[in-house]
Scaffold this motif. Structure first.
Motif, mmCIF file in Angstrom:
data_model
loop_
_atom_site.group_PDB
_atom_site.id
_atom_site.type_symbol
_atom_site.label_atom_id
_atom_site.label_comp_id
_atom_site.label_asym_id
_atom_site.label_seq_id
_atom_site.Cartn_x
_atom_site.Cartn_y
_atom_site.Cartn_z
ATOM 1 N N GLY A 12 33.984 40.716 30.604
ATOM 2 C CA GLY A 12 34.796 41.691 31.313
ATOM 3 C C GLY A 12 35.952 42.210 30.480
ATOM 4 N N LYS A 13 36.499 43.303 30.931
ATOM 5 C CA LYS A 13 37.659 43.908 30.286
ATOM 6 C C LYS A 13 38.827 42.940 30.300
ATOM 7 C CE LYS A 13 40.685 47.974 30.597
ATOM 8 N NZ LYS A 13 40.994 49.192 31.386
ATOM 9 N N GLN A 14 39.429 42.730 29.125
ATOM 10 C CA GLN A 14 40.507 41.754 29.005
ATOM 11 C C GLN A 14 41.830 42.292 29.562
ATOM 12 O OE1 GLN A 14 39.855 38.510 27.885
ATOM 13 N NE2 GLN A 14 37.839 39.422 28.243
ATOM 14 N N LYS A 15 42.642 41.377 30.031
ATOM 15 C CA LYS A 15 43.999 41.677 30.515
ATOM 16 C C LYS A 15 43.991 42.686 31.656
ATOM 17 C CE LYS A 15 45.967 40.740 25.944
ATOM 18 N NZ LYS A 15 46.773 41.259 24.811
ATOM 19 N N ASP A 16 42.961 42.633 32.479
ATOM 20 C CA ASP A 16 42.872 43.535 33.623
ATOM 21 C C ASP A 16 42.573 42.712 34.879
ATOM 22 O OD1 ASP A 16 42.531 45.481 35.482
ATOM 23 O OD2 ASP A 16 40.909 46.539 34.449
ATOM 24 N N PRO A 17 43.594 42.290 35.610
ATOM 25 C CA PRO A 17 43.373 41.453 36.795
ATOM 26 C C PRO A 17 42.617 42.167 37.907
ATOM 27 C CG PRO A 17 45.668 42.160 36.662
ATOM 28 C CD PRO A 17 45.024 42.560 35.371
ATOM 29 N N LYS A 18 42.541 43.499 37.851
ATOM 30 C CA LYS A 18 41.851 44.256 38.893
ATOM 31 C C LYS A 18 40.334 44.204 38.754
ATOM 32 C CE LYS A 18 45.694 47.589 39.182
ATOM 33 N NZ LYS A 18 46.062 49.010 39.030
ATOM 34 N N ILE A 19 39.865 43.604 37.656
ATOM 35 C CA ILE A 19 38.433 43.665 37.382
ATOM 36 C C ILE A 19 37.644 42.598 38.128
ATOM 37 C CG2 ILE A 19 38.326 42.070 35.402
ATOM 38 C CD1 ILE A 19 36.564 44.165 34.008
ATOM 39 N N ALA A 20 38.326 41.628 38.747
ATOM 40 C CA ALA A 20 37.641 40.497 39.391
ATOM 41 C C ALA A 20 36.608 40.953 40.420
ATOM 42 C CB ALA A 20 38.669 39.569 40.035
ATOM 43 N N GLU A 21 36.942 41.951 41.214
ATOM 44 C CA GLU A 21 36.018 42.412 42.255
ATOM 45 C C GLU A 21 34.744 42.989 41.650
ATOM 46 O OE1 GLU A 21 35.929 45.627 45.982
ATOM 47 O OE2 GLU A 21 37.844 45.081 45.041
ATOM 48 N N SER A 22 34.896 43.748 40.570
ATOM 49 C CA SER A 22 33.723 44.326 39.907
ATOM 50 C C SER A 22 32.865 43.244 39.278
ATOM 51 C CB SER A 22 34.170 45.330 38.838
ATOM 52 O OG SER A 22 34.923 46.377 39.414
ATOM 53 N N LEU A 23 33.504 42.254 38.655
ATOM 54 C CA LEU A 23 32.761 41.152 38.058
ATOM 55 C C LEU A 23 31.990 40.375 39.119
ATOM 56 C CD1 LEU A 23 35.490 39.872 35.575
ATOM 57 C CD2 LEU A 23 33.296 40.876 34.930
ATOM 58 N N GLN A 24 32.629 40.167 40.262
ATOM 59 C CA GLN A 24 31.966 39.439 41.352
ATOM 60 C C GLN A 24 30.735 40.201 41.825
ATOM 61 O OE1 GLN A 24 33.289 36.309 42.829
ATOM 62 N NE2 GLN A 24 31.107 36.345 43.349
ATOM 63 N N GLN A 25 30.859 41.514 41.937
ATOM 64 C CA GLN A 25 29.731 42.329 42.377
ATOM 65 C C GLN A 25 28.557 42.208 41.415
ATOM 66 O OE1 GLN A 25 30.746 46.468 43.016
ATOM 67 N NE2 GLN A 25 28.596 47.114 43.116
ATOM 68 N N VAL A 26 28.842 42.275 40.112
ATOM 69 C CA VAL A 26 27.770 42.171 39.120
ATOM 70 C C VAL A 26 27.169 40.769 39.120
ATOM 71 C CG1 VAL A 26 27.223 42.338 36.663
ATOM 72 C CG2 VAL A 26 28.799 43.980 37.689
ATOM 73 N N ALA A 27 28.034 39.746 39.172
ATOM 74 C CA ALA A 27 27.550 38.362 39.159
ATOM 75 C C ALA A 27 26.677 38.068 40.367
ATOM 76 C CB ALA A 27 28.739 37.405 39.102
ATOM 77 N N ASP A 28 27.099 38.481 41.547
ATOM 78 C CA ASP A 28 26.316 38.254 42.763
ATOM 79 C C ASP A 28 24.946 38.926 42.662
ATOM 80 O OD1 ASP A 28 28.385 36.800 43.850
ATOM 81 O OD2 ASP A 28 29.132 38.428 45.113
ATOM 82 N N PHE A 29 24.928 40.119 42.097
ATOM 83 C CA PHE A 29 23.668 40.848 41.938
ATOM 84 C C PHE A 29 22.717 40.073 41.026
ATOM 85 C CE2 PHE A 29 20.927 43.726 39.612
ATOM 86 C CZ PHE A 29 20.388 44.521 40.606
ATOM 87 N N LEU A 30 23.235 39.572 39.895
ATOM 88 C CA LEU A 30 22.398 38.866 38.928
ATOM 89 C C LEU A 30 21.852 37.559 39.498
ATOM 90 C CD1 LEU A 30 24.615 39.449 35.769
ATOM 91 C CD2 LEU A 30 22.432 40.558 36.276
#
Length: 293
Positions: A12-30
């Protein structure tokens, strides 16, 4: 049909605390697809809800057969430079605005990623360039770049004086704010904003673009990718200058320094959706497709 993937690394994009939701969406999909998932340890720090194994980026590249990068082009550039020696393919999921490398959107994640994971995708190879520094009779490695190697001023705006050689032959002397040496991939980045041409991504070439040259006769120059470019900071140059790869923190330069730039032997493997079309991306990003009023 191309190879289907089974073990996925998530970056994920570094130093971006807002990215957690997007990462969760991708992880759940995988995970819902029954795939093995490994998280980059720096990404895991931004993603506290994750429960999967977190490892160093180098280990992730050794254990996965696909790395998915969530962020913009800058995030993908970082991953490409870090993982290029491990020959792992990269897929970019775009969160940024203007970008040419990450082309899967979260809004179309389900259909696009489903097809890719089933082996329905395009794979593309991009080359990097390497920069070395000859300083005080010593040669050192500066770095590699997927986009560009840039020579520019450090702090105050000052004109840099330098000479350019191609394959050992003198090309020109310049006074300018700097010089961009870009790959075809990087021709739509800094080089483009400095007035350079767009190179087809499949072209084996490089482009030299001056930054705010003092002479109007200096124009962008396209070279074969096999050429060796040498830039020598003039003995008369008093500007505080530096050299950087893909916009990373630069290395300070001084009069007499020689920067050697040439094609690297490593290849970056990019994965795209099956309907990927680079020209449609150019039309969309550069607004070429708008009708005249």
């Amino acid at each position: 049909m191309a190879k289907a993937f089974t073990t996925i690394g998530l970056i994920g994009k570094q130093k971006d605390p807002k990215i957690a939701e997007s990462l969760q969406q991708v992880a759940d999909f995988l995970v819902a697809k029954g795939l093995d998932l490994i998280i980059d340890q720096d990404t895991a720090a931004l993603f506290p809800s994750q429960q999967w194994e977190a490892v160093a980026l180098s280990e992730l590249g050794q254990r996965c057969d696909l790395a998915i990068v969530v962020g913009g082009d800058g995030t993908l550039l970082h991953a490409a430079r870090s993982l290029v020696d491990l020959n792992i393919p990269l897929l970019g999921i775009k969160l940024g605005r203007l970008g040419f490398l990450a082309d899967v959107r979260l809004e179309t994640l389900d259909p696009d990623l489903t097809e890719i994971l089933e082996g329905k995708y395009q794979e593309e190879e991009r080359f990097l360039i390497q920069a070395d520094l000859e300083q005080d009779n010593r040669c050192s490695f500066i770095g590699t770049a997927l986009n560009d190697v840039t020579i520019h001023f450090r702090q105050t705006v000052q004109i840099i004086e330098f000479e350019i050689y191609i394959n050992g032959r003198f090309l020109s002397s310049q006074r300018s704010d700097g010089l961009v040496v870009a790959t075809p991939t990087g021709s739509t980045a800094y080089a483009l904003s400095a007035g350079g041409p767009i190179l087809d991504v499949n072209l084996s070439g490089m482009v030299l673009v001056s930054i705010c040259s003092h002479a109007l006769s200096n124009r962008p120059l396209v070279l074969d990718a096999g050429c060796v470019v040498e830039v020598i900071i003039s003995e008369h140059s008093t500007a505080l200058s530096q050299v950087s790869c893909d916009g990373q923190p630069g290395i300070a330069l001084k009069s007499g320094d020689k920067i050697k730039i040439y094609k690297d032997t490593s290849i970056v493997r990019l994965i795209h959706p099956e309907n990927y079309d680079h020209y449609s991306i150019l039309r969309a990003k550069l607004h070429w497709g708008k009708k005249f009023d």
